[in-house]
Every structure is written in structure tokens, then in C-alpha cells.
Design a protein around this motif. Sequence first.
Motif, PDB file in Angstrom:
ATOM      1  N   ALA A  36       0.880  -1.271  -0.193  1.00 19.95           N
ATOM      2  CA  ALA A  36      -0.022   0.014  -0.098  1.00 19.95           C
ATOM      3  C   ALA A  36       0.648   1.179   0.210  1.00 19.95           C
ATOM      4  O   ALA A  36       0.511   2.169  -0.586  1.00 19.95           O
ATOM      5  CB  ALA A  36      -0.897  -0.085   1.282  1.00 19.95           C
ATOM      6  N   LEU A  37       1.908   1.104   0.800  1.00 16.79           N
ATOM      7  CA  LEU A  37       2.737   2.581   1.117  1.00 16.79           C
ATOM      8  C   LEU A  37       3.017   3.156  -0.290  1.00 16.79           C
ATOM      9  O   LEU A  37       3.036   4.356  -0.566  1.00 16.79           O
ATOM     10  CB  LEU A  37       3.621   2.322   2.214  1.00 16.79           C
ATOM     11  N   PRO A  38       3.935   2.414  -1.085  1.00 17.61           N
ATOM     12  CA  PRO A  38       4.368   2.916  -2.505  1.00 17.61           C
ATOM     13  C   PRO A  38       3.166   3.588  -3.143  1.00 17.61           C
ATOM     14  O   PRO A  38       3.271   4.618  -3.776  1.00 17.61           O
ATOM     15  CB  PRO A  38       4.991   2.018  -2.981  1.00 17.61           C
ATOM     16  N   CYS A  39       2.118   2.987  -3.461  1.00 16.40           N
ATOM     17  CA  CYS A  39       1.095   3.210  -4.179  1.00 16.40           C
ATOM     18  C   CYS A  39       0.371   4.569  -3.584  1.00 16.40           C
ATOM     19  O   CYS A  39       0.295   5.542  -4.436  1.00 16.40           O
ATOM     20  CB  CYS A  39       0.082   2.404  -4.227  1.00 16.40           C
ATOM     21  N   ILE A  40       0.406   4.832  -2.181  1.00 11.64           N
ATOM     22  CA  ILE A  40      -0.320   5.677  -1.492  1.00 11.64           C
ATOM     23  C   ILE A  40       0.428   6.878  -1.632  1.00 11.64           C
ATOM     24  O   ILE A  40       0.279   8.153  -1.894  1.00 11.64           O
ATOM     25  CB  ILE A  40      -0.878   5.472  -0.141  1.00 11.64           C
ATOM     26  N   ALA A  41       1.961   6.646  -1.600  1.00  4.23           N
ATOM     27  CA  ALA A  41       2.802   7.949  -1.523  1.00  4.23           C
ATOM     28  C   ALA A  41       2.910   8.375  -2.909  1.00  4.23           C
ATOM     29  O   ALA A  41       2.768   9.632  -3.004  1.00  4.23           O
ATOM     30  CB  ALA A  41       4.389   7.333  -1.195  1.00  4.23           C
ATOM     31  N   ALA A  42       2.910   7.655  -4.038  1.00  6.14           N
ATOM     32  CA  ALA A  42       2.851   8.262  -5.381  1.00  6.14           C
ATOM     33  C   ALA A  42       1.455   8.959  -5.577  1.00  6.14           C
ATOM     34  O   ALA A  42       1.562   9.909  -6.175  1.00  6.14           O
ATOM     35  CB  ALA A  42       2.881   6.886  -6.444  1.00  6.14           C
ATOM     36  N   GLY A  43       0.437   8.452  -5.046  1.00  4.30           N
ATOM     37  CA  GLY A  43      -0.937   9.081  -5.383  1.00  4.30           C
ATOM     38  C   GLY A  43      -0.985  10.384  -4.647  1.00  4.30           C
ATOM     39  O   GLY A  43      -1.344  11.455  -5.217  1.00  4.30           O
ATOM     40  N   LEU A  78      -4.526   9.822 -12.068  1.00  2.00           N
ATOM     41  CA  LEU A  78      -3.572   8.950 -11.960  1.00  2.00           C
ATOM     42  C   LEU A  78      -3.279   8.885 -10.565  1.00  2.00           C
ATOM     43  O   LEU A  78      -3.180   7.647 -10.102  1.00  2.00           O
ATOM     44  CB  LEU A  78      -2.204   9.309 -12.681  1.00  2.00           C
ATOM     45  N   GLY A  79      -3.189   9.950  -9.686  1.00  2.49           N
ATOM     46  CA  GLY A  79      -2.978   9.792  -8.325  1.00  2.49           C
ATOM     47  C   GLY A  79      -4.170   9.324  -7.565  1.00  2.49           C
ATOM     48  O   GLY A  79      -3.885   8.618  -6.858  1.00  2.49           O
ATOM     49  N   VAL A  80      -5.326   9.659  -8.147  1.00  3.93           N
ATOM     50  CA  VAL A  80      -6.420   8.940  -7.289  1.00  3.93           C
ATOM     51  C   VAL A  80      -6.660   7.428  -7.796  1.00  3.93           C
ATOM     52  O   VAL A  80      -6.754   6.686  -6.888  1.00  3.93           O
ATOM     53  CB  VAL A  80      -8.049   9.574  -7.854  1.00  3.93           C
ATOM     54  N   ALA A  81      -6.424   7.045  -8.942  1.00  4.95           N
ATOM     55  CA  ALA A  81      -6.259   5.662  -9.451  1.00  4.95           C
ATOM     56  C   ALA A  81      -5.137   4.908  -8.515  1.00  4.95           C
ATOM     57  O   ALA A  81      -5.506   3.851  -7.777  1.00  4.95           O
ATOM     58  CB  ALA A  81      -6.209   5.493 -10.669  1.00  4.95           C
ATOM     59  N   ILE A  82      -4.111   5.326  -8.585  1.00  2.00           N
ATOM     60  CA  ILE A  82      -2.969   4.675  -7.916  1.00  2.00           C
ATOM     61  C   ILE A  82      -3.224   4.525  -6.514  1.00  2.00           C
ATOM     62  O   ILE A  82      -3.208   3.628  -5.767  1.00  2.00           O
ATOM     63  CB  ILE A  82      -1.661   5.228  -8.373  1.00  2.00           C
ATOM     64  N   GLY A  83      -3.398   5.896  -6.033  1.00  5.18           N
ATOM     65  CA  GLY A  83      -3.692   5.893  -4.338  1.00  5.18           C
ATOM     66  C   GLY A  83      -4.508   5.145  -3.883  1.00  5.18           C
ATOM     67  O   GLY A  83      -4.585   4.353  -2.808  1.00  5.18           O
ATOM     68  N   VAL A  84      -5.755   5.659  -4.378  1.00  4.99           N
ATOM     69  CA  VAL A  84      -7.147   4.924  -3.904  1.00  4.99           C
ATOM     70  C   VAL A  84      -6.874   3.533  -4.199  1.00  4.99           C
ATOM     71  O   VAL A  84      -7.525   2.615  -3.447  1.00  4.99           O
ATOM     72  CB  VAL A  84      -8.213   5.414  -4.310  1.00  4.99           C
ATOM     73  N   GLY A  85      -6.370   3.002  -5.334  1.00  2.12           N
ATOM     74  CA  GLY A  85      -6.481   1.601  -5.646  1.00  2.12           C
ATOM     75  C   GLY A  85      -5.313   0.879  -4.503  1.00  2.12           C
ATOM     76  O   GLY A  85      -5.764  -0.288  -4.015  1.00  2.12           O
ATOM     77  N   GLY A  86      -4.258   1.709  -4.291  1.00  5.69           N
ATOM     78  CA  GLY A  86      -3.581   0.782  -3.331  1.00  5.69           C
ATOM     79  C   GLY A  86      -4.012   0.981  -2.142  1.00  5.69           C
ATOM     80  O   GLY A  86      -3.916  -0.215  -1.318  1.00  5.69           O
ATOM     81  N   ALA A  87      -4.802   1.859  -1.598  1.00  4.78           N
ATOM     82  CA  ALA A  87      -5.485   1.968  -0.210  1.00  4.78           C
ATOM     83  C   ALA A  87      -6.529   1.014  -0.119  1.00  4.78           C
ATOM     84  O   ALA A  87      -6.666   0.160   0.872  1.00  4.78           O
ATOM     85  CB  ALA A  87      -5.994   3.304  -0.045  1.00  4.78           C
ATOM     86  N   VAL A  88      -7.367   0.714  -0.986  1.00  4.02           N
ATOM     87  CA  VAL A  88      -8.640  -0.028  -1.044  1.00  4.02           C
ATOM     88  C   VAL A  88      -8.034  -1.598  -1.089  1.00  4.02           C
ATOM     89  O   VAL A  88      -8.809  -2.322  -0.573  1.00  4.02           O
ATOM     90  CB  VAL A  88      -9.612   0.257  -2.016  1.00  4.02           C
ATOM     91  N   ALA A  89      -6.953  -1.686  -1.775  1.00  3.63           N
ATOM     92  CA  ALA A  89      -6.600  -2.785  -2.000  1.00  3.63           C
ATOM     93  C   ALA A  89      -5.870  -3.465  -0.469  1.00  3.63           C
ATOM     94  O   ALA A  89      -6.295  -4.902  -0.553  1.00  3.63           O
ATOM     95  CB  ALA A  89      -5.285  -2.862  -2.956  1.00  3.63           C
ATOM     96  N   VAL A  90      -5.690  -2.791   0.257  1.00  2.00           N
ATOM     97  CA  VAL A  90      -5.286  -3.592   1.666  1.00  2.00           C
ATOM     98  C   VAL A  90      -6.403  -3.165   2.779  1.00  2.00           C
ATOM     99  O   VAL A  90      -6.595  -4.158   3.737  1.00  2.00           O
ATOM    100  CB  VAL A  90      -4.127  -2.809   2.232  1.00  2.00           C
ATOM    101  N   SER A  91      -7.439  -2.264   2.417  1.00  8.20           N
ATOM    102  CA  SER A  91      -8.406  -2.073   3.666  1.00  8.20           C
ATOM    103  C   SER A  91      -9.740  -2.248   3.386  1.00  8.20           C
ATOM    104  O   SER A  91     -10.565  -2.574   4.053  1.00  8.20           O
ATOM    105  CB  SER A  91      -8.349  -0.539   3.728  1.00  8.20           C
ATOM    106  N   GLY A  92      -9.860  -2.670   1.872  1.00  4.80           N
ATOM    107  CA  GLY A  92     -11.461  -2.853   1.592  1.00  4.80           C
ATOM    108  C   GLY A  92     -12.020  -1.553   1.467  1.00  4.80           C
ATOM    109  O   GLY A  92     -11.389  -0.630   1.368  1.00  4.80           O
ATOM    110  N   ALA A  93     -13.242  -1.778   1.123  1.00  2.00           N
ATOM    111  CA  ALA A  93     -14.067  -0.392   0.848  1.00  2.00           C
ATOM    112  C   ALA A  93     -14.345   0.590   2.006  1.00  2.00           C
ATOM    113  O   ALA A  93     -15.107  -0.406   2.984  1.00  2.00           O
ATOM    114  CB  ALA A  93     -15.265  -0.739  -0.018  1.00  2.00           C
TER     115      ALA A  93
END
Lengths: 261, 335
Positions: B200-207, B244-259
Motif C-alpha cells: 500500500a505505501l508506495p502506491c499511496i505515496a505516489a498518489g 492517476l493520483g486517485v487511481a494509484i493511491g486509492v487503488g493501493g489503499a482500497v487494496a489493503v483496507s477494503g471499501a
Amino acid sequence: MTIALDALGVTLGRRPVLRDVSATLGGGSLIGVVGPNGAGKSTLARAILRLVPARGRVLVDDTDAAALSRAELARTIAYLPQGQTLHWPLAVERLVALGRLPHLAPFSRIGAADHAAIERAIRFTDVGALRGRVATELSGGERARVLLARALAVEAPALIVDEPLASLDPGHQLEVMELLRAQAQGGALVVAVLHELTMAARFCDRLLLLDGGALVADGTPAEVLTPARLAAVYGIDAWIGTAGDAALVVPLRRCGDGRTG
Amino acid sequence: MPPPGGRHKRALVTLGLLLACVVAAALSVLVGPAGLPPGRLLAAAAGGDDWIARTILFELRLPRAVLALAVGAMLGAAGAALQGYLRNPLAEPSVLGASNAAALGAVVALYFGLAALHPVVLPLCAILATLVALALLFLLAGRSESPLTLILAGIAIGTMAGAGISLALNMAANPFAAMEIMTWLLGSLEDRSITHIWIALPCIAAGLALLLWDGRALDALTLGEDGALALGIDLGRARLRLLLGVAIGVGGAVAVSGAIGFVGLIVPHLVRPLTDRSPSALLVPSAIAGAALLTLADVLVRIIPSTNELKLGVVTAFVGVPVFLVYLMRERRLW
């Protein structure tokens, strides 16, 4: 500062909205763009700013505007769109400060020069007393001055304003026109899209009359606003005269040609 | 660009929110079903040989706290950026279909049993699905810069992803499979590990970096598209970075936390009165406040007594709706 339009044309969908308009607009003058609804006045303003895809060329001091970056163009020509909506309730001072955006390098803070420009714009339009107010809660007249201050804070050599007088009472109309004229007398090129023919006649150094997307007249107000032309373009009989030294254009009735414009 | 007095206030607000974050993180580490006294945790953190405390601290509570902070920050910042960009106070990450697409990716991984192969598979599927949704969004919205086109395209994609999730639930082989999907959809940070942090962290940092880039473009958009363009903003690039920021960041976040709903919606509204209300001034405080809020909500699910641990997504929704309604009443606007 000159803006030269060379066969500027715009087609939206398949409808030609602006047809081969050519003119040279020189600094230090207030130039009015007049014409009936749908004549292409706003489109002309937007085409100069590259906000719509256009044919032909716009030369800014002999440089093709297409070769300028958005930021360079923004520093050269300030723009106040028609019916400017504000999407967030910003404080007046913050709103005026938006005018400095074209001058800021990425990630830099607003500097002393920017603050000075903001203060000049606020003083010029006399909105100092409003600086802490929320811009979306102002009266029409206050709002018009604040929006003008935002455009002036750019301190661009040219200013294009689209219907700055819409929904203003006569006093505020005079006030805004006086501000625009003062700006032109200060050396700027000011282009104003106007519906109020009396205001255009009284304050503008030159008028461009558009009809059906074409430039049908270009000259001093007295040359452009003739009864025959007003009948042909607006479909109105108008009384054109003076009160003291002030020009007056009073629409009397629609002409009998069935035109509903 | 705050006036001189405003800069002071801004620093104060940031500091206050950071403090809230620290408190929330400390609570998150100290509170849990094991009921370890703080002294024992401190001793373990200092390098003691109490392996039970060490395991609980480093493998359960710290990853959970870090993820809560990161996911909350991402959701808060994404909400603030989207509300600014779309000029719509009701925007949140789900309006562009990002959250639903990520959830669909995860559900697909669960449905086909891919998630059981390795803990990395589910988050990767979620991120992949978000990127596919983003590509679709660009195809649908085309070159139009109107926020309405983007919202409509986002709703179409989100609804389609939602239908996909329903289909998976509908076709689930047995109640347990359906239950597994449901549980994931409710959103939780229970039992997350260091691996999840690395995902999650790299995705969120990039986002976050992409979203924080465009504060100025968002401010300029206060004057509409024409106004922003005439102020020299390159809207095409700003939009690309933002999406891109929303897709990568939120994608990474939702990926580990669920909706997890409503954090992206309510945080900007909570923070806005503390700022000068310009979209750029909202980005960083929203990220910090989002981190604090989600971490606190995650503490709440652990201390509310219940037979099953409450799911995070349930708690944020229950807290979110009243806040949302109060905002609506106060503004007296119908959007």
C-alpha cells in the motif's frame, strides 16, 4: 502592445460562429466589441485566448499566439469571462490573488512583487473595504469590481472583458466603464464585449461590430453606430444623438422586417 | 497563497491536526483485544525479550496503525482534490469509480480463489482493476474538460463494477464464499501485516505526490475551466496527474483496507472551515485529518464491545452520514 487578428475563424460543430475576422488592436485604447446575441462576440474573445479551436492567426506583438505557452499567454492577456461563476466561497483578497497565478514559478510562494500587484489592483478598483468579505456573498456591483480586480492583478498589457456590465445598475455600469477607460489610459489594451450601445459609444475609442460571425464595421463609435447599420444588424430603429458631450443610443422600436433577433 | 496573517493560522491548523494524528496513532498501538499494559508494550518496543508483547506490537498493532494512517491520508486527500477539481462538494473517490473498481478487482481475486495463492494477489488485482477503470474513464470522457462528463463516466464505471461485485455474490459457490467477499467489502484493517504495508505505501505515496502537485490548478478552477486556462493552467496535464493520483493511491489503499466510504467525502468538509476555503489550502490538512480520523475509527471498532469486531467501513459510514446531513442543512443547498 498590439494584438493582430488574421482571418480568425471558429466553427463549432458544423456551424461557423466566427468568419475570418481580421483587425489590429493597439495598446492604450478601449475597444468595444458589439453586436446582437449570437454574433460571435464572446467567441472572438475566447478565440484570441485560444480557449476554442480557431483557424487563422492571432499575433501578439508580432509573435504567433499559438507559439506561446499557456502561462506566457496568460501573462500577456488577462481575461474576465462572461458571467463569471465562483465555485468556492473565497475571501475577496484570496480571489484577487488568483490573478498572480500566471506569474508564479512551480512550488514558489507568492512574493513581495505579487503582493504589490494585488494591492494595486485592490486600490485601483477600490475594493479595499471588502478584502475580508466572502466573494460569493457580495452585491452585484461589489462583485463586478472584485472580479475586475482579479483580472487586473495579472498586470497584463492586455485585458479582455466579456460583458462586464451585465446585471449592473446605471451607476455601477458607469463605474466599471470608467475603470476600464482608466486602465486603457494607463497604456493597456482593453477589449470589452458590450451590449449597452450608449456605454460603448460614450467610453470606447473604437468599436468592432459583429453580425453573424463576421466583422461588419470597425471604426470610431460615430462611424460604426449609424441608424442604417443598427437597422441592418440589430433590426432596430434607434435614436442616435448627444446629451451635452455624451453620446446616446436609444433603441426606439424593432424594424418591420419581422426580425426577432 | 494565504495573506500574511493566514500563513500563521495555516501552520497552527496543520500542527493541531498532526497532534491529533499522533494521539490517534498512540491509541491505535496501545488499544487492542489483548489488553496489554502500556508499560509492557514500551518495554518490548525498547528491545525487551517479552516475545508476546513484541509480536503483538510489531506484527499486529504497528502495521495496523501505519495502514490506518496511510489509507486515511489517501482517502482524505483524494476527496479534497476531487472536490476541488470537480467543483462539487459531494465528490469523493468513488464518484470516479476508483473505489468500486478496486473492490471488484479484489472480489474477482476472492471469487476465483486467486487470493488464497499469496497475500499479494488480492491487492495487486485491486490495483490492476483501478488502472483498467482509469483507462476506461479516459476513453469515455474523451478530451472533454467538463467535470460533468467525467462524473457521468465515473458513475457508469462505478455502477458497472458494482454490478460485477453483485454478480460475484450472486454466483458464489456457497454461503462461506459469499461471506468472505462480504466481509472484505465491509472494509477492515484487522490482521494486516508488513506485506500489506509494502504493497500500500508506495502506491499511496505516489498518489499523494500526484494529488499535492496540482493545488494551483485547483485554485484556478474556482473561476471555471475558461478562467483557469486563461490563468495559464494546463488543464489536460493537471487532469492526468489528478486521475492517476486517485487511481494509484486509492487503488493501493482500497487494496489493503477494503471499501471504506465517507472518509473522502466528510474530511474535506470538516477541514474546510479551518482554512481559507481555497482548494489548495485543503489538500494537506485533509490528508492529515483523514489519517487521524480513520485511525480513531479503527480504535473505535476495537473498543466498542460486540461479538464480532465491527468493520471499519460500517463505522465510518455511521459517523459519516450525520456529518453529511448537517453539512447539507447548514449550506441549505440542493446539489
